[in-house]
Design a protein around this motif. Structure first.
Motif, short mmCIF file in Angstrom:
data_model
loop_
_atom_site.label_atom_id
_atom_site.label_comp_id
_atom_site.label_asym_id
_atom_site.label_seq_id
_atom_site.Cartn_x
_atom_site.Cartn_y
_atom_site.Cartn_z
N LEU A 1 -4.35 -1.71 8.90
CA LEU A 1 -5.75 -1.81 8.47
C LEU A 1 -5.83 -2.52 7.13
O LEU A 1 -6.65 -3.43 6.95
N VAL A 2 -4.99 -2.13 6.18
CA VAL A 2 -5.00 -2.76 4.85
C VAL A 2 -4.76 -4.26 4.99
O VAL A 2 -5.49 -5.07 4.42
N SER A 3 -3.76 -4.63 5.77
CA SER A 3 -3.42 -6.04 5.93
C SER A 3 -4.55 -6.84 6.58
O SER A 3 -4.95 -7.89 6.09
N SER B 1 0.84 -1.20 0.00
CA SER B 1 0.00 0.00 0.00
C SER B 1 0.88 1.25 0.00
O SER B 1 1.99 1.24 0.50
N PRO B 2 0.37 2.33 -0.57
CA PRO B 2 1.15 3.58 -0.64
C PRO B 2 1.50 4.14 0.73
O PRO B 2 0.82 3.89 1.72
N ARG C 1 -9.61 4.88 1.07
CA ARG C 1 -8.65 4.30 0.13
C ARG C 1 -8.12 2.95 0.62
O ARG C 1 -7.91 2.04 -0.18
N GLU C 2 -7.90 2.83 1.92
CA GLU C 2 -7.41 1.56 2.46
C GLU C 2 -8.44 0.45 2.27
O GLU C 2 -8.11 -0.66 1.87
N ILE C 3 -9.69 0.77 2.54
CA ILE C 3 -10.78 -0.21 2.38
C ILE C 3 -10.92 -0.60 0.91
O ILE C 3 -11.01 -1.79 0.57
N VAL C 4 -10.94 0.38 0.03
CA VAL C 4 -11.09 0.14 -1.41
C VAL C 4 -9.91 -0.68 -1.93
O VAL C 4 -10.09 -1.63 -2.69
N TYR C 5 -8.71 -0.31 -1.51
CA TYR C 5 -7.51 -1.04 -1.94
C TYR C 5 -7.63 -2.52 -1.57
O TYR C 5 -7.34 -3.41 -2.38
N ALA C 6 -8.05 -2.80 -0.34
CA ALA C 6 -8.18 -4.18 0.12
C ALA C 6 -9.22 -4.94 -0.70
O ALA C 6 -8.97 -6.07 -1.15
N ILE C 7 -10.38 -4.34 -0.92
CA ILE C 7 -11.43 -5.01 -1.68
C ILE C 7 -11.00 -5.22 -3.12
O ILE C 7 -11.18 -6.31 -3.68
N GLU C 8 -10.42 -4.18 -3.74
CA GLU C 8 -9.96 -4.33 -5.12
C GLU C 8 -8.90 -5.42 -5.24
O GLU C 8 -8.91 -6.20 -6.20
#
Length: 133
Positions: free
Chosen positions: A10-12, A2-3, A42-49
């Motif tokens: 959270l992302v993990s 993640s950036p 963005r963190e939530i969207v990144y994880a789902i994507e």
């Protein structure tokens, strides 16, 4: 990865939760987590994507989560998902059965009322001519 500046933990953790979805109850739990983290979409969207891109038998639950997030929470999530929606749908929304085709067709119809017209136009343009969607 993640950036920089994102909440990597959270992302993990959220990616792990979303990747293990196997029921509608799990979708509702992950929706609740997304609701708690609307300040960091963005963190939530990144994880789902990231999880949508893992083509597996349970991916339809991840698509259901994406649908619930944009349908229920809207706003910032619609904006963030809109950036990559056409690419995700065209590459990863796999209609492996009539039931999934119907489910995904319903999602796309609902998204036409949620996402801006230019986003849905990009989705349509990216789909192959023989797509059932």
């Amino acid at each position: 990865a993640s950036p920089a500046g994102w909440n990597a933990q959270l992302v993990s953790l959220y990616t792990t939760q979303v990747n293990s979805l196997s029921s509608d109850q799990g979708v509702q739990f992950c929706l609740g987590v997304a609701k708690e983290h609307q300040a960091t979409p963005r963190e939530i969207v990144y994880a789902i994507e990231s999880c949508v891109q893992v083509d597996c038998p349970e991916t339809h639950f991840v698509w259901s989560l994406l649908d619930q997030v944009v349908s229920t929470l809207g706003g910032c999530f619609v904006t963030e998902f809109g950036f990559h929606l056409a690419e995700l749908v065209s590459r990863h929304m796999i209609c492996s059965s009539p039931l999934l085709t119907a489910k995904y067709t319903d999602m796309l119809a609902r998204w036409r009322r949620i996402f801006p017209p230019e986003t849905m136009s990009a989705v349509r343009q990216k789909l192959p001519p023989d797509s059932p969607l």
